[in-house]
Motif scaffolding. Structure first.
Motif, PDB file in Angstrom:
ATOM      1  N   HIS A  66     -11.166  23.872  -0.229  1.00 51.94           N
ATOM      2  CA  HIS A  66     -11.220  23.712  -1.688  1.00 51.94           C
ATOM      3  C   HIS A  66     -12.398  22.826  -2.120  1.00 51.94           C
ATOM      4  O   HIS A  66     -12.481  22.414  -3.271  1.00 51.94           O
ATOM      5  N   GLY A  67     -13.267  22.502  -1.173  1.00 51.28           N
ATOM      6  CA  GLY A  67     -14.432  21.687  -1.493  1.00 51.28           C
ATOM      7  C   GLY A  67     -14.141  20.202  -1.615  1.00 51.28           C
ATOM      8  O   GLY A  67     -14.939  19.452  -2.171  1.00 51.28           O
ATOM      9  N   LEU A  68     -13.013  19.760  -1.094  1.00 46.73           N
ATOM     10  CA  LEU A  68     -12.637  18.343  -1.141  1.00 46.73           C
ATOM     11  C   LEU A  68     -12.858  17.704   0.224  1.00 46.73           C
ATOM     12  O   LEU A  68     -12.804  18.383   1.251  1.00 46.73           O
ATOM     13  N   PRO A  69     -13.078  16.395   0.256  1.00 44.59           N
ATOM     14  CA  PRO A  69     -13.259  15.734   1.556  1.00 44.59           C
ATOM     15  C   PRO A  69     -11.970  15.751   2.376  1.00 44.59           C
ATOM     16  O   PRO A  69     -10.883  15.493   1.856  1.00 44.59           O
ATOM     17  N   GLY A  70     -12.101  16.054   3.650  1.00 44.78           N
ATOM     18  CA  GLY A  70     -10.945  16.176   4.531  1.00 44.78           C
ATOM     19  C   GLY A  70     -10.177  14.899   4.750  1.00 44.78           C
ATOM     20  O   GLY A  70      -8.969  14.931   5.015  1.00 44.78           O
ATOM     21  N   PHE A  71     -10.843  13.742   4.621  1.00 45.65           N
ATOM     22  CA  PHE A  71     -10.142  12.475   4.870  1.00 45.65           C
ATOM     23  C   PHE A  71      -8.987  12.245   3.899  1.00 45.65           C
ATOM     24  O   PHE A  71      -8.081  11.471   4.193  1.00 45.65           O
ATOM     25  N   ILE A  72      -8.982  12.939   2.776  1.00 48.01           N
ATOM     26  CA  ILE A  72      -7.883  12.797   1.808  1.00 48.01           C
ATOM     27  C   ILE A  72      -6.553  13.184   2.455  1.00 48.01           C
ATOM     28  O   ILE A  72      -5.496  12.681   2.074  1.00 48.01           O
ATOM     29  N   ALA A  73      -6.594  14.048   3.452  1.00 50.29           N
ATOM     30  CA  ALA A  73      -5.367  14.509   4.129  1.00 50.29           C
ATOM     31  C   ALA A  73      -4.577  13.345   4.704  1.00 50.29           C
ATOM     32  O   ALA A  73      -3.347  13.412   4.797  1.00 50.29           O
ATOM     33  N   TYR A  74      -5.261  12.287   5.085  1.00 49.61           N
ATOM     34  CA  TYR A  74      -4.557  11.147   5.675  1.00 49.61           C
ATOM     35  C   TYR A  74      -3.709  10.403   4.649  1.00 49.61           C
ATOM     36  O   TYR A  74      -2.835   9.617   5.009  1.00 49.61           O
ATOM     37  N   GLY A  75      -3.923  10.683   3.391  1.00 47.07           N
ATOM     38  CA  GLY A  75      -3.050  10.150   2.341  1.00 47.07           C
ATOM     39  C   GLY A  75      -1.628  10.680   2.448  1.00 47.07           C
ATOM     40  O   GLY A  75      -0.690  10.074   1.950  1.00 47.07           O
ATOM     41  N   ALA A  76      -1.483  11.813   3.141  1.00 46.96           N
ATOM     42  CA  ALA A  76      -0.139  12.360   3.353  1.00 46.96           C
ATOM     43  C   ALA A  76       0.727  11.376   4.128  1.00 46.96           C
ATOM     44  O   ALA A  76       1.946  11.308   3.917  1.00 46.96           O
ATOM     45  N   TYR A  77       0.110  10.603   5.015  1.00 43.43           N
ATOM     46  CA  TYR A  77       0.879   9.595   5.756  1.00 43.43           C
ATOM     47  C   TYR A  77       1.403   8.509   4.816  1.00 43.43           C
ATOM     48  O   TYR A  77       2.507   8.004   5.007  1.00 43.43           O
ATOM     49  N   ILE A  78       0.609   8.170   3.820  1.00 41.68           N
ATOM     50  CA  ILE A  78       1.068   7.172   2.841  1.00 41.68           C
ATOM     51  C   ILE A  78       2.199   7.758   2.012  1.00 41.68           C
ATOM     52  O   ILE A  78       3.227   7.129   1.802  1.00 41.68           O
ATOM     53  N   GLY A  79       2.017   8.999   1.544  1.00 40.10           N
ATOM     54  CA  GLY A  79       3.009   9.625   0.681  1.00 40.10           C
ATOM     55  C   GLY A  79       4.253  10.110   1.381  1.00 40.10           C
ATOM     56  O   GLY A  79       5.293  10.281   0.747  1.00 40.10           O
ATOM     57  N   GLU A  80       4.175  10.345   2.698  1.00 40.76           N
ATOM     58  CA  GLU A  80       5.322  10.913   3.397  1.00 40.76           C
ATOM     59  C   GLU A  80       5.881  10.030   4.505  1.00 40.76           C
ATOM     60  O   GLU A  80       6.876  10.393   5.128  1.00 40.76           O
ATOM     61  N   VAL A  81       5.253   8.892   4.755  1.00 36.14           N
ATOM     62  CA  VAL A  81       5.790   7.952   5.739  1.00 36.14           C
ATOM     63  C   VAL A  81       5.958   6.566   5.103  1.00 36.14           C
ATOM     64  O   VAL A  81       7.068   6.039   5.041  1.00 36.14           O
ATOM     65  N   VAL A  82       4.867   5.995   4.636  1.00 37.78           N
ATOM     66  CA  VAL A  82       4.914   4.628   4.097  1.00 37.78           C
ATOM     67  C   VAL A  82       5.781   4.562   2.833  1.00 37.78           C
ATOM     68  O   VAL A  82       6.701   3.738   2.751  1.00 37.78           O
ATOM     69  N   ALA A  83       5.492   5.410   1.862  1.00 33.60           N
ATOM     70  CA  ALA A  83       6.236   5.367   0.593  1.00 33.60           C
ATOM     71  C   ALA A  83       7.738   5.625   0.784  1.00 33.60           C
ATOM     72  O   ALA A  83       8.556   4.888   0.222  1.00 33.60           O
ATOM     73  N   PRO A  84       8.152   6.633   1.569  1.00 31.30           N
ATOM     74  CA  PRO A  84       9.591   6.815   1.772  1.00 31.30           C
ATOM     75  C   PRO A  84      10.259   5.619   2.447  1.00 31.30           C
ATOM     76  O   PRO A  84      11.381   5.253   2.109  1.00 31.30           O
ATOM     77  N   LEU A  85       9.559   5.008   3.408  1.00 32.43           N
ATOM     78  CA  LEU A  85      10.137   3.819   4.053  1.00 32.43           C
ATOM     79  C   LEU A  85      10.315   2.685   3.045  1.00 32.43           C
ATOM     80  O   LEU A  85      11.339   1.993   3.056  1.00 32.43           O
ATOM     81  N   LEU A  86       9.333   2.507   2.169  1.00 35.92           N
ATOM     82  CA  LEU A  86       9.462   1.478   1.131  1.00 35.92           C
ATOM     83  C   LEU A  86      10.638   1.779   0.206  1.00 35.92           C
ATOM     84  O   LEU A  86      11.396   0.877  -0.165  1.00 35.92           O
ATOM     85  N   ILE A  87      10.805   3.041  -0.152  1.00 36.54           N
ATOM     86  CA  ILE A  87      11.926   3.425  -1.026  1.00 36.54           C
ATOM     87  C   ILE A  87      13.257   3.184  -0.322  1.00 36.54           C
ATOM     88  O   ILE A  87      14.193   2.661  -0.918  1.00 36.54           O
ATOM     89  N   ILE A  88      13.354   3.564   0.937  1.00 41.59           N
ATOM     90  CA  ILE A  88      14.590   3.350   1.697  1.00 41.59           C
ATOM     91  C   ILE A  88      14.935   1.861   1.741  1.00 41.59           C
ATOM     92  O   ILE A  88      16.084   1.475   1.557  1.00 41.59           O
ATOM     93  N   LEU A  89      13.929   1.033   1.973  1.00 37.62           N
ATOM     94  CA  LEU A  89      14.155  -0.410   2.071  1.00 37.62           C
ATOM     95  C   LEU A  89      14.307  -1.086   0.709  1.00 37.62           C
ATOM     96  O   LEU A  89      14.798  -2.205   0.630  1.00 37.62           O
ATOM     97  N   GLY A  90      13.878  -0.412  -0.339  1.00 37.13           N
ATOM     98  CA  GLY A  90      13.964  -0.989  -1.673  1.00 37.13           C
ATOM     99  C   GLY A  90      12.852  -1.983  -1.958  1.00 37.13           C
ATOM    100  O   GLY A  90      13.035  -2.917  -2.722  1.00 37.13           O
ATOM    101  N   ILE A  91      11.692  -1.774  -1.341  1.00 35.74           N
ATOM    102  CA  ILE A  91      10.540  -2.659  -1.527  1.00 35.74           C
ATOM    103  C   ILE A  91       9.467  -1.878  -2.295  1.00 35.74           C
ATOM    104  O   ILE A  91       9.116  -0.771  -1.897  1.00 35.74           O
ATOM    105  N   PHE A  92       8.941  -2.457  -3.363  1.00 34.58           N
ATOM    106  CA  PHE A  92       7.934  -1.784  -4.193  1.00 34.58           C
ATOM    107  C   PHE A  92       8.371  -0.355  -4.498  1.00 34.58           C
ATOM    108  O   PHE A  92       7.587   0.594  -4.401  1.00 34.58           O
ATOM    109  N   THR A  93       9.620  -0.223  -4.885  1.00 33.65           N
ATOM    110  CA  THR A  93      10.243   1.084  -5.063  1.00 33.65           C
ATOM    111  C   THR A  93       9.544   1.925  -6.118  1.00 33.65           C
ATOM    112  O   THR A  93       9.287   3.116  -5.900  1.00 33.65           O
ATOM    113  N   ARG A  94       9.251   1.334  -7.252  1.00 35.36           N
ATOM    114  CA  ARG A  94       8.651   2.113  -8.337  1.00 35.36           C
ATOM    115  C   ARG A  94       7.262   2.643  -7.966  1.00 35.36           C
ATOM    116  O   ARG A  94       7.004   3.844  -8.135  1.00 35.36           O
TER     117      ARG A  94
END
Length: 144
Positions: free
Chosen positions: A53-81
């Motif tokens: 799609h003409g976007l830089p490939g490194f953006i894909a690593y944001g999936a780890y933030i959105g699908e690993v880090v953020a869910p763990l924070l939500i589960i723990l109730g830290i920086f939930t919003r």
């Protein structure tokens, strides 16, 4: 009679903080499955899709933030919003890249083609609006 029955039922089931915890746990664990799959299999296919799609490939690593880090924070109730906002944004990107063509489709059973994605997107928005509630691993409300 119905009003009295409803009042009694409401009194028994009025536990908003437990409801927030249950929502956070369910939502966080289900999103985390996607993150675990990315951790096991990598994000190479996402990199190729982004570059297609003409976007830089490194953006894909944001999936780890959105699908690993953020869910763990939500589960723990830290920086939930903020974590819930990240997940909702992640879902928008995923829909645009992967399943956007299903926007005007229905499945064989009459479900919307983007039903699961919509549920995760709006679930993230709901958690963002509700916050963590009382049950969190941190006692400081500023960190919830």
């Amino acid at each position: 009679m119905l009003a009295k029955l409803n009042t009694s039922f409401t009194r028994i089931t009025d536990h908003p903080d437990f409801g927030k915890l249950l929502l956070r746990l369910t939502f966080g664990i289900l999103i985390l499955f996607h993150g675990v799959a990315k951790m096991e299999n990598g994000v190479g296919w996402v990199v190729k899709m982004l570059e297609g799609h003409g976007l830089p490939g490194f953006i894909a690593y944001g999936a780890y933030i959105g699908e690993v880090v953020a869910p763990l924070l939500i589960i723990l109730g830290i920086f939930t919003r903020p974590a819930a906002a990240v997940i909702s944004f992640n879902l928008i990107v995923a829909v645009l890249l992967v399943v956007g063509g299903k926007f005007f489709t229905l499945t064989e059973v009459g479900a919307w083609g983007l039903e699961s994605e919509a549920l995760y997107f709006f679930g993230g928005l709901v958690i963002m609006l509700l916050g963590s509630g009382r049950y969190s691993v941190v006692s400081n409300p500023a960190l919830r």
